[in-house]
Design a protein around this motif. Structure first.
Motif, short mmCIF file in Angstrom:
data_model
loop_
_atom_site.label_atom_id
_atom_site.label_comp_id
_atom_site.label_asym_id
_atom_site.label_seq_id
_atom_site.Cartn_x
_atom_site.Cartn_y
_atom_site.Cartn_z
N LYS A 1 0.82 -1.21 0.00
CA LYS A 1 0.00 0.00 0.00
C LYS A 1 0.86 1.26 0.00
CE LYS A 1 -2.30 -1.11 3.78
NZ LYS A 1 -3.32 -1.09 4.87
N ILE A 2 0.30 2.34 -0.51
CA ILE A 2 0.81 3.69 -0.23
C ILE A 2 0.02 4.20 0.97
CG2 ILE A 2 0.93 6.07 -1.02
CD1 ILE A 2 1.42 5.08 -3.82
N ILE A 3 0.72 4.60 2.01
CA ILE A 3 0.05 5.10 3.23
C ILE A 3 0.44 6.55 3.46
CG2 ILE A 3 -0.09 2.80 4.25
CD1 ILE A 3 2.29 3.50 5.98
N PHE A 4 -0.31 7.23 4.29
CA PHE A 4 -0.09 8.66 4.53
C PHE A 4 0.67 8.87 5.85
CE2 PHE A 4 -4.15 9.79 1.99
CZ PHE A 4 -3.43 9.67 0.80
N ASP A 5 1.57 9.86 5.80
CA ASP A 5 2.33 10.24 6.99
C ASP A 5 2.55 11.75 6.94
OD1 ASP A 5 3.97 10.59 9.15
OD2 ASP A 5 5.67 9.47 8.34
N ASN A 6 1.91 12.46 7.83
CA ASN A 6 2.01 13.93 7.84
C ASN A 6 3.37 14.44 8.26
OD1 ASN A 6 -0.68 14.34 7.04
ND2 ASN A 6 -1.41 14.08 9.16
N ASN A 7 4.22 13.54 8.79
CA ASN A 7 5.54 13.96 9.28
C ASN A 7 6.60 14.00 8.18
OD1 ASN A 7 4.74 14.23 12.03
ND2 ASN A 7 4.75 12.00 12.20
N ILE A 8 6.29 13.52 7.00
CA ILE A 8 7.27 13.54 5.91
C ILE A 8 7.55 14.98 5.50
CG2 ILE A 8 7.64 12.96 3.47
CD1 ILE A 8 6.20 10.33 3.98
N VAL A 9 8.84 15.30 5.41
CA VAL A 9 9.26 16.66 5.03
C VAL A 9 9.37 16.71 3.51
CG1 VAL A 9 11.01 18.43 5.32
CG2 VAL A 9 10.49 16.88 7.20
N GLU A 10 8.77 17.74 2.90
CA GLU A 10 8.63 17.75 1.44
C GLU A 10 9.95 17.92 0.70
OE1 GLU A 10 6.38 21.07 -0.04
OE2 GLU A 10 6.79 22.25 1.76
N ASN A 11 10.94 18.57 1.31
CA ASN A 11 12.19 18.81 0.59
C ASN A 11 13.32 17.89 1.06
OD1 ASN A 11 12.59 19.89 3.09
ND2 ASN A 11 13.37 21.85 2.39
N PHE A 12 12.95 16.80 1.72
CA PHE A 12 13.94 15.86 2.25
C PHE A 12 13.84 14.56 1.47
CE2 PHE A 12 16.08 13.72 5.95
CZ PHE A 12 17.18 14.57 5.97
N GLY A 13 14.94 14.10 0.90
CA GLY A 13 14.93 12.87 0.11
C GLY A 13 14.13 13.06 -1.16
N THR A 14 13.07 12.26 -1.30
CA THR A 14 12.17 12.41 -2.45
C THR A 14 10.74 12.72 -2.02
OG1 THR A 14 11.58 10.06 -2.49
CG2 THR A 14 13.54 10.70 -3.74
N GLY A 15 10.55 12.84 -0.69
CA GLY A 15 9.19 13.02 -0.19
C GLY A 15 8.41 11.72 -0.18
N ILE A 16 9.07 10.61 -0.47
CA ILE A 16 8.45 9.28 -0.47
C ILE A 16 9.38 8.33 0.29
CG2 ILE A 16 7.57 7.38 -1.87
CD1 ILE A 16 7.22 9.44 -4.15
N VAL A 17 8.86 7.68 1.32
CA VAL A 17 9.70 6.90 2.24
C VAL A 17 9.27 5.44 2.23
CG1 VAL A 17 10.46 6.66 4.64
CG2 VAL A 17 10.02 8.94 3.69
#
Length: 944
Positions: free
Chosen positions: A318-334
């Motif tokens: 699944k793709i799941i949601f996480d509000n803690n992901i920082v948009e300019n860090f890595g690719t924004g997908i963890v």
């Protein structure tokens, strides 16, 4: 003349302290009189009680400067509290279990899963013997430092009774529902081969390989319904994922995005990649060097219900949601591996993901790994193989090195991992425990006050406390569990029985217990192999004290530990005590920081940099003075220079004591002046000043500001006392031995010494004890049982004109004196005079509220106050001739003249010829000295 009848200082009190040997003699003396029993007996009727609880040091190796800092702070507090009339109770303790001791005893690494119970008990016995030796050695070191307590009455966590209380507390927490056995990720050190707490790790910056790879968007009905995102359904879309922990991707169970940030679909080399908009801007120069086109832009929320194909494990995730992901860090997908991180685990629980772990206790991929090529490979040595595998299955995109913080085991300086296994936890959300602790900790006084916010933050960020360790040396979690790791339904009943067995036989009895002894089917149940965290051991020390000594359940007045104990003892004792007794275990918490070496690194056993201070090489009072002179609220640098500076301060303190003792040797307590009419004004004023300093010192002791106490004492010695001694030396040495004027100064010195020794007693215990015997020869009168006191001028000297005792008057006098001193120093530098006694001072003072006091009280003695041979007060400013220096500031006019007088061979003052009696041409005595040597009456002084 050979006999000038001078009252020269006389004492057996040595300036050369020979402290190390002298302290040994004093320690023997304390042992012979049983000093702690002596103190306790004398204080037993004190109604005020003060309980200081000792957080136990670790019983492995010699004590280091950090241990010394902690114990000396506690000892200073206890001694100052006894001076304030408290009946103090303090029981020292030792932490005995855990990995550091295992490493010392076992030497070689032992796989605890492959050894018999009998062999475990052999190892436990070795641990016990080792710990007993360490306790004995550390105890001797603390005794040498002058730490006063009952060293025959101490608690240690390997004691059978204490081990019983540890497991008893565990069983009560289990009964109340706080204890949970859960499969979740924990910090794991592959060198320790055990879970470790967050308190045993530190973060270091490392240069890490960062991997970018992608999973293909799975085309199901949800995909086809996303018309605003995937407009061309024929394209193969990929989500670009990134990770710095390459070794975790084999346990991937989902990928996460932030629903509230913008994502782009870009086309690059016929590859359609999903990446956050901000990350794209950051990475375009590092990774996307080829031209790319932005195809779509959308909020992460639009990927709801979209799945991807995990090409590594060949399954749809699944793709799941996480509000803690920082948009300019890595690719924004963890990538999410719930078995290898707390945040991932929580997301896994929330989204019903599998908690998978394919790594064993040595950091080796086990049989659960989905890629068999990496089976039995070390996770930290597999990066190249992982990259090659991703290339092989065509999902590799890029990798680069970045600097970021990573957790390390403090003990082994080894990178730790998150690894999911079954562990025992205290659930802090059960019965609202966390909230209750936070609400009630607000009533505790923290010193410094930032400590309160510190512990609250740690509670807020914690839901579980992992209390199990995979070791041998510790209190066993004596529970029977089945193959599904479910405890036996009669666990609490069994724990009660096992507790009693441990009380009589020690924790090793668990290794002798047979499952069948409890009428349990050993084909279904097995014995749990884990032991309890050492923080659990020390965390129940409050409760152990209550149970062992039948005390009422009450808070301790004070706990004193290092700042690292926010992550350890402060919080472990709080959690356990509140869970069991619904109250906080302490009223006040004092936090000290660390002692650092020259490189600014904390001195500790785990860093093996603590053998830089052999306390046998230093007098204990020097170490105590060093500790107390530093502000423990800040990190303290330790080096040889700092010790040498303290030695100089100690010499100054000892010199003050020697000066006073040597000048009151002929005075007994019952002979000192009690009537204010026989005390000189300046002596009364100085007593008043001493009283004010005394109050200030007591105040700072009460608030544990020992470094300020030292500053006050230092300032007093170098300024006030130095000036006063200069003013009284003439009286002490040249006046009649029983002169009222000499006795007036001796009265001040006698009272000062009594207070001064109390000021330094909590810190310089050996020196004050040695010194006090010189002013009190009675054996039963011991400095350990003295109380704070003031020389109460209001009661003893009630007829004094208050103006003369107020600082304003004396500030004015010393203001003039300081001007004259500067003038004298300037004249010396210009070689106009050799010393102040060679001059005559002409002084004009504009009439003010102090003028009449100066003329009436001091006119005959101003030369003594200003330490010159002669001073004249001018009525007006006339034509002054032959002066060598002139000064004026409108209010004060000063003229300095060099005299042509003759120097008295006894007092060294200069007088004109008419003031001398000349015995012969080479022996000249001034009239003042003749009177003091041969006549019965005394010369008038500035008495009231």
């Amino acid at each position: 003349m050979k006999n000038l009848k001078l009252n020269l200082p006389k004492t057996k009190f040595s300036m050369k302290g020979n402290l190390i040997e002298k302290e040994k003699e004093i320690l023997n003396e304390w042992e012979n009189i049983n000093i702690y029993y002596f103190i306790t007996k004398k204080n037993k009727n004190n109604k005020k009680k003060f309980l200081l609880h000792d957080g136990p040091p670790y019983a492995n190796g010699n004590i280091h400067i950090g241990n010394i800092l902690n114990k000396i702070i506690k000892d200073i507090i206890l001694k100052s509290k006894r001076l304030s009339g408290f009946n103090c109770e303090y029981i020292p303790g030792w932490d005995c279990h855990g990995l550091p001791i295992e490493l010392k005893v076992f030497k070689n690494k032992i796989n605890i899963n492959n050894i018999s119970d009998d062999f475990k008990n052999i190892l436990i016995e070795k641990c016990r013997k080792y710990v007993n030796i360490q306790i004995d050695n550390q105890k001797k070191s603390f005794i040498k430092l002058g730490i006063i307590t009952n060293w025959n009455k101490y608690y240690y966590t390997m004691n059978f009774e204490y081990q019983y209380n540890i497991l008893k507390c565990f069983s009560e927490l289990y009964k109340l529902g706080y204890i949970k056995l859960k499969y979740k990720p924990v910090y794991w050190c592959i060198e320790c081969k055990s879970t470790i707490s967050e308190f045993e790790i530190s973060y270091k910056e490392i240069n890490s390989n960062t991997l970018y790879f992608y999973f293909n968007v799975y085309k199901d009905i949800n995909f086809y319904n996303k018309k605003n995102v995937f407009k061309n359904k024929s394209f193969n879309y990929n989500v670009l994922i990134w990770t710095t922990t390459l070794w975790t991707i084999f346990d991937n169970e989902a990928i996460s995005i932030n629903p509230n940030i913008l994502y782009n679909i870009i086309k690059i080399n016929n590859n359609y990649l999903i990446i956050s908009k901000s990350s794209l801007n950051n990475l375009k120069n590092k990774i996307f060097k080829d031209k790319y086109n932005i195809i779509e832009e959308f909020l992460g929320l639009y990927l709801l219900d979209i799945k991807v194909f995990n090409s590594i494990s060949n399954k749809i995730i699944k793709i799941i949601f996480d509000n803690n992901i920082v948009e300019n860090f890595g690719t924004g997908i963890v990538h999410i591996a719930p078995g290898h991180g707390i945040e991932d685990y929580e997301l896994g629980i929330k989204n019903n993901l599998n908690i998978k772990n394919s790594i064993d206790e040595l950091g080796i991929y086990n049989e659960n790994i989905c890629v068999k090529e990496l089976y039995k490979n070390n996770i930290f040595k597999s990066n190249n193989k992982i990259i090659e595998f991703l290339k092989k299955i065509n999902i590799y995109f890029f990798n680069l090195n970045i600097y970021h913080n990573y957790p390390f085991c403090n003990r082994h300086n080894q990178k730790i991992i998150f690894r999911s296994i079954f562990q025992w936890f205290i659930d802090l959300n059960h019965k609202n425990l966390k909230k209750k602790c936070i609400d009630n900790i607000k009533n505790v006084n923290f010193i410094p006050n930032w400590g309160k916010n510190n512990i609250i933050k740690m509670l807020i960020n914690r839901d579980y406390w992992c209390i199990s360790r995979q070791r041998i040396w510790g209190v066993p979690i004596a529970v029977f569990i089945n193959e599904n790791n479910i405890p036996h339904p009669k666990t609490y009943i069994f724990l009660k029985k096992i507790c009693k067995l441990i009380r009589n036989n020690g924790s090793e009895i668990w290794n002798k217990i047979k499952i069948k002894d409890f009428n349990i089917d050993d084909k279904i149940y097995k014995k749990n192999k884990d032991v309890l965290d050492v923080w659990f051991d020390s965390g129940i020390s409050f409760i152990n004290y209550i149970k062992k000594y039948n005390k009422k359940i009450n808070e301790y007045d004070l706990c004193v530990e290092g700042i690292d104990q926010f992550r350890g003892w402060f919080i472990s004792s709080l959690i356990i005590f509140f869970a069991l007794h619904n109250k906080i275990p302490y009223k006040n918490v004092l936090i000290h920081k660390f002692i650092l070496n020259n490189n600014g690194i904390k001195i500790s056993k785990s860093l093996n940099n603590y053998n830089n201070l052999n306390i046998n090489n230093y007098p204990s009072d020097i170490i105590r003075l060093y500790i107390s002179s530093n502000n423990y609220k800040k990190d303290i640098f330790f080096n040889e220079n700092s010790i040498n500076n303290i030695v100089e301060l100690y010499k100054k303190i000892r010199n003050v004591i020697k000066f006073i003792i040597s000048n009151i040797e002929d005075v007994k307590k019952n002979k000192i002046i009690k009537n204010e009419n026989n005390l000189l004004i300046i002596d009364l004023w100085f007593i008043n000043k001493i009283n004010n300093i005394n109050k200030n010192i007591i105040y700072n002791y009460n608030f544990y500001k020992f470094y300020i106490v030292i500053d006050i004492i230092k300032n007093f010695i170098y300024k006030d006392l130095s000036i006063y001694i200069d003013l009284i030396k003439d009286r002490l040495y040249t006046f009649k031995k029983k002169s009222i004027y000499r006795l007036s100064a001796q009265t001040v010195l006698y009272n000062l010494l009594d207070l001064f020794l109390k000021w330094i007693f909590p810190i310089l215990t050996f020196t004050s004890y040695e010194s006090y015997k010189y002013i009190n020869k009675k054996k039963y009168k011991n400095i350990f049982i003295l109380k704070w006191n003031n020389i109460n001028i209001e009661k003893k000297f009630n007829n004094i004109n208050k103006i003369l005792l107020k600082n304003n008057f004396w500030n004015y006098m010393f203001y003039i004196k300081n001007i004259i001193n500067k003038i004298i120093e300037e004249c010396k530098e210009k070689k106009k005079i050799k010393n102040s006694l060679e001059i005559i001072i002409l002084l004009y003072i504009k009439k003010n509220k102090y003028y009449s006091f100066i003329m009436n009280m001091f006119i005959d003695e101003l030369n003594t106050f200003f330490i010159t041979s002669k001073i004249l007060i001018l009525d007006n400013i006339g034509n002054i001739c032959n002066y060598i220096y002139k000064y004026n500031n409108n209010d004060i006019y000063i003229y300095i003249l060099k005299n042509n007088y003759i120097k008295c061979i006894r007092c060294w003052n200069f007088y004109d010829k008419s003031y001398y009696y000349i015995f012969n041409i080479n022996n000249k005595l001034c009239l003042k000295c003749i009177k003091n040597m041969y006549l019965q009456f005394e010369e008038s002084r500035y008495l009231l």
